[in-house]
Scaffold this motif. Sequence first.
Motif, mmCIF file in Angstrom:
data_model
loop_
_atom_site.group_PDB
_atom_site.id
_atom_site.type_symbol
_atom_site.label_atom_id
_atom_site.label_comp_id
_atom_site.label_asym_id
_atom_site.label_seq_id
_atom_site.Cartn_x
_atom_site.Cartn_y
_atom_site.Cartn_z
ATOM 1 N N LEU A 143 41.526 41.898 35.604
ATOM 2 C CA LEU A 143 42.402 41.139 36.495
ATOM 3 C C LEU A 143 43.656 40.683 35.771
ATOM 4 O O LEU A 143 44.751 40.655 36.345
ATOM 5 C CB LEU A 143 41.648 39.943 37.074
ATOM 6 C CG LEU A 143 42.406 39.095 38.109
ATOM 7 C CD1 LEU A 143 42.857 39.957 39.286
ATOM 8 C CD2 LEU A 143 41.533 37.946 38.602
ATOM 9 N N HIS B 108 42.670 44.460 43.191
ATOM 10 C CA HIS B 108 43.918 43.962 42.594
ATOM 11 C C HIS B 108 44.623 45.071 41.822
ATOM 12 O O HIS B 108 45.859 45.206 41.892
ATOM 13 C CB HIS B 108 43.621 42.778 41.676
ATOM 14 C CG HIS B 108 43.698 41.442 42.344
ATOM 15 N ND1 HIS B 108 44.893 40.813 42.616
ATOM 16 C CD2 HIS B 108 42.717 40.623 42.817
ATOM 17 C CE1 HIS B 108 44.654 39.655 43.205
ATOM 18 N NE2 HIS B 108 43.340 39.511 43.350
ATOM 19 N N TRP C 142 45.884 43.412 49.266
ATOM 20 C CA TRP C 142 45.668 41.988 48.997
ATOM 21 C C TRP C 142 45.079 41.275 50.214
ATOM 22 O O TRP C 142 44.261 40.366 50.069
ATOM 23 C CB TRP C 142 46.973 41.336 48.551
ATOM 24 C CG TRP C 142 47.316 41.641 47.125
ATOM 25 C CD1 TRP C 142 46.459 41.642 46.049
ATOM 26 C CD2 TRP C 142 48.593 42.012 46.602
ATOM 27 N NE1 TRP C 142 47.126 41.982 44.894
ATOM 28 C CE2 TRP C 142 48.439 42.206 45.200
ATOM 29 C CE3 TRP C 142 49.867 42.172 47.164
ATOM 30 C CZ2 TRP C 142 49.494 42.557 44.368
ATOM 31 C CZ3 TRP C 142 50.920 42.521 46.336
ATOM 32 C CH2 TRP C 142 50.736 42.724 44.958
ATOM 33 N N ALA D 180 45.906 36.898 45.018
ATOM 34 C CA ALA D 180 46.119 37.754 46.190
ATOM 35 C C ALA D 180 46.989 37.046 47.223
ATOM 36 O O ALA D 180 47.883 37.658 47.822
ATOM 37 C CB ALA D 180 44.777 38.151 46.804
#
Length: 443
Positions: A50, A92, A111, A124
Amino acid sequence: MPLDDQGLSVTGEAASVAALDRAVADYYAWRGDPLAVLREAADADPAFTLGHSAVASLLVLNGVPGDHPAVRTALDKAEASAAGATARERHHFGAAKAWAAGEIIGATEIWEEVLLDHPTDALALRFAHDSYFYLGHSQSIRDSVARVLPAWDEAGRNYGYVLGQYAFGLEEAGELRHAEEVGRRALALNPEDAWAVHAVAHVLETESRQAEGIEFLKASRPAWSKANALSVHNGWHLALYLIEQERFDDVLADYDRHVAPRLGEDSLLDLVDAAALLWRLELAGADVGARWTPVAAQWLTHVDDHVLAFNDLHIALAVSRSGDPEALHRFTASLDAYARDGRGDNHAITVDVGRRLIDGVLAFAAGDHRGAIDRLLPVRYKTIRIGGSHAQRDLLIQTLIAAAERSGQTNLARALLAERLAVRPTEKTRRAYLRADAAAGHA
């Protein structure tokens, strides 16, 4: 697996999650350097998928072209670690890849998928919010937040910022009373919420409450100035009120103190504000002196980026007023190449409307006011496609009115000013309408 501030699982070390929480808080507060925070954490933790994808997303959302080495490196690292990531984290990564490939709408769709299952995913939500702003999708700016707001903990440290986002979405969707109410509620929770200040400032400007806007922004300046990434822009809103009152010396003094010293920092939002502010001042009759030169020089470092038509429009403002014909040629030649060879959502927007708006302001700057009208008038109801806010795009309407006045098209000027007076009934607009009406023989 560690959890972030919103209670969502994150693949990576505990230190990476702490960095993520700090970056999210800074991102929502428009403070610090969330990109640097995430980069450092991601470099130290290869499994932090992430973090890698968020670095790529932040870069492209800040105007870095998708094929830039920094973006490609972040995406490559995200891909290398994706096998061990959660489904949310892989989404993502997919959104970041889509944005980098020019598929801005596709990125927002991913998202939004994330938010359906994880409505408190702060990245998001904010990435979608910023992207909708770039696309001019006003209702989506509002509704994206409305869909998830009930899931957010009102006692959480980021809840007020989400309210501020919602307030801006309401304003852009035309719900001004509700927008001001929500914006002031957000400020009651956190007076330093610069985006909530920004939302209320938009309402006051749209409703032509200039004196109130000046008082509001001056009184709250010690708070919103702490948001280093948005302080110039909120100062730009103060300048809009002052220009309407023809207090040009105050605007230029603020520009020299707060805007000019930051041009070299290369914040694209600051560069947008600088170009738009100088253009509006000149439209209103002010002399800005040699202030265009450093603005154009900094913008020219992005002449081949073509990430957003909105940014290219502001490059056009700067280079057209710089007095440098070589810079102007370089810019238009690059645009020609992009129109021929580009791809993605921004390319379609540029071909459909962006280039026409750019050619319109270039004609205006060259003194070809009829040519400016020929280019701007047919597409004025499509300007929302280039993104930005209603207040930012109003520069184009002001340019169109000035072109009508300066080309002697008095009936058109009167009509456009009557239209403006109906929605922005300021004294400055009323005087301009009376002049146009008299010139058209209807005193």
